[in-house]
Design a protein around this motif. Structure first.
Motif, PDB file in Angstrom:
ATOM      1  N   GLY A 136      -7.528 -16.564   3.807  1.00 39.24           N
ATOM      2  CA  GLY A 136      -7.644 -15.447   2.880  1.00 39.24           C
ATOM      3  C   GLY A 136      -6.811 -14.270   3.327  1.00 39.24           C
ATOM      4  N   ASN A 137      -7.223 -13.051   2.953  1.00 38.01           N
ATOM      5  CA  ASN A 137      -6.440 -11.866   3.333  1.00 38.01           C
ATOM      6  C   ASN A 137      -7.295 -10.600   3.313  1.00 38.01           C
ATOM      7  N   PHE A 138      -6.817  -9.601   4.051  1.00 35.83           N
ATOM      8  CA  PHE A 138      -7.339  -8.239   3.988  1.00 35.83           C
ATOM      9  C   PHE A 138      -6.296  -7.416   3.253  1.00 35.83           C
ATOM     10  N   ALA A 139      -6.650  -6.799   2.142  1.00 39.84           N
ATOM     11  CA  ALA A 139      -5.695  -6.008   1.360  1.00 39.84           C
ATOM     12  C   ALA A 139      -6.145  -4.558   1.304  1.00 39.84           C
ATOM     13  N   PRO A 140      -5.287  -3.610   1.712  1.00 40.32           N
ATOM     14  CA  PRO A 140      -5.667  -2.193   1.659  1.00 40.32           C
ATOM     15  C   PRO A 140      -5.565  -1.635   0.246  1.00 40.32           C
ATOM     16  N   GLY A 141      -6.472  -0.731  -0.106  1.00 38.92           N
ATOM     17  CA  GLY A 141      -6.446  -0.092  -1.413  1.00 38.92           C
ATOM     18  C   GLY A 141      -5.885   1.314  -1.332  1.00 38.92           C
ATOM     19  N   ASP A 142      -5.594   1.917  -2.483  1.00 40.35           N
ATOM     20  CA  ASP A 142      -5.029   3.267  -2.531  1.00 40.35           C
ATOM     21  C   ASP A 142      -6.004   4.319  -2.001  1.00 40.35           C
ATOM     22  N   ASP A 143      -7.292   4.024  -2.047  1.00 41.94           N
ATOM     23  CA  ASP A 143      -8.296   4.995  -1.599  1.00 41.94           C
ATOM     24  C   ASP A 143      -8.661   4.835  -0.124  1.00 41.94           C
ATOM     25  N   SER A 170       3.607  -6.876   4.068  1.00 40.88           N
ATOM     26  CA  SER A 170       4.383  -5.660   3.824  1.00 40.88           C
ATOM     27  C   SER A 170       3.529  -4.520   3.266  1.00 40.88           C
ATOM     28  N   ASN A 171       2.381  -4.846   2.662  1.00 40.73           N
ATOM     29  CA  ASN A 171       1.518  -3.805   2.087  1.00 40.73           C
ATOM     30  C   ASN A 171       0.557  -3.194   3.109  1.00 40.73           C
ATOM     31  N   GLY A 172       0.685  -3.620   4.381  1.00 39.49           N
ATOM     32  CA  GLY A 172      -0.194  -3.084   5.414  1.00 39.49           C
ATOM     33  C   GLY A 172      -1.426  -3.919   5.670  1.00 39.49           C
ATOM     34  N   GLY A 173      -1.626  -4.966   4.875  1.00 36.83           N
ATOM     35  CA  GLY A 173      -2.766  -5.855   5.070  1.00 36.83           C
ATOM     36  C   GLY A 173      -2.404  -7.042   5.952  1.00 36.83           C
ATOM     37  N   PHE A 174      -3.324  -8.006   6.034  1.00 37.58           N
ATOM     38  CA  PHE A 174      -3.119  -9.210   6.839  1.00 37.58           C
ATOM     39  C   PHE A 174      -3.552 -10.436   6.062  1.00 37.58           C
TER      40      PHE A 174
END
Length: 217
Positions: free
Chosen positions: A161-168, A147-151
């Protein structure tokens, strides 16, 4: 623990549209037929086996005295044999700089892309739930959109594991895998992909280290 996929094999897909990306072939399985799409820079070939096919060619429609519509395009269909796709999907191809988009009229049962070593999967280029990757040696990986746009990803080798997007706009890659001995064959790679990033879209790119079939969830 690594995430598990909840995809139901054989069920109609909820995917409304897909982008025709750079791969060897894209196969669309429907309840009553199977269609295969091959792409080149300015040509799309849709076939259902044998000589039955439609070539869709991108045609330049430049008008010198109207600069605001320079580069606009139309599509020309060249029909070979008994072939039609209009009941199953439409093709949206905006211009020669963009990738064509398939918009489904009937839900496909399966969407599969064939990739060769060195080709890439761009996560986030289309609004889908995820991807199932089956490598030529039998290793299977699932990439599920969060839901946060990552995978989140999980490999049959135990790597996850995962790819998590940051605010920047950056991404953080978090993963866990077994520490292997240097003499083990799997020492080459548990994940079988190289991580990169698109300079055009900012999306994560997975560059495949082996041939693979990728199913869209």
């Amino acid at each position: 623990m690594p995430p598990e996929s909840s995809a139901a094999p054989g069920a109609p897909s909820a995917v409304e549209k897909i982008t025709l990306v750079c791969c060897q072939t894209t196969t669309l399985e429907f309840a009553d037929t199977t269609l295969t799409i091959e792409m080149s820079d300015e040509n799309m070939r849709i076939s259902k086996g044998g000589a039955d096919a439609i070539n869709i060619v991108l045609k330049d429609q430049k008008v010198p005295y109207k600069l605001n519509i320079l580069g606009s395009v139309v599509l020309e269909e060249q029909k070979l044999g008994d072939m039609d796709y209009a009941d199953y999907f439409s093709v949206n191809w905006e211009d020669e700089f963009s990738a064509p988009v398939i918009v489904f009229k009937k839900p496909p049962l399966r969407i599969a892309r064939v990739y060769t070593k060195g080709q890439r999967i761009e996560l986030g280029i289309e609004n889908v739930a995820g991807y199932r990757v089956e490598y030529s040696d039998g290793v299977v990986a699932n990439f599920d959109r969060k839901s946060n746009g990552g995978f989140e990803f999980s490999f049959s080798t135990g790597f996850y594991g995962n790819f998590a997007p940051g605010d920047d706009g950056s991404y953080t890659l978090t993963f866990k895998g077994d520490k292997l001995r240097p003499d083990e064959e799997e020492y080459r790679s548990q994940s079988k992909f190289i991580v990169s990033r698109s300079k055009y879209t900012g999306n994560m790119l997975l560059i495949l280290e082996e041939d693979a079939i990728v199913e869209i969830k």
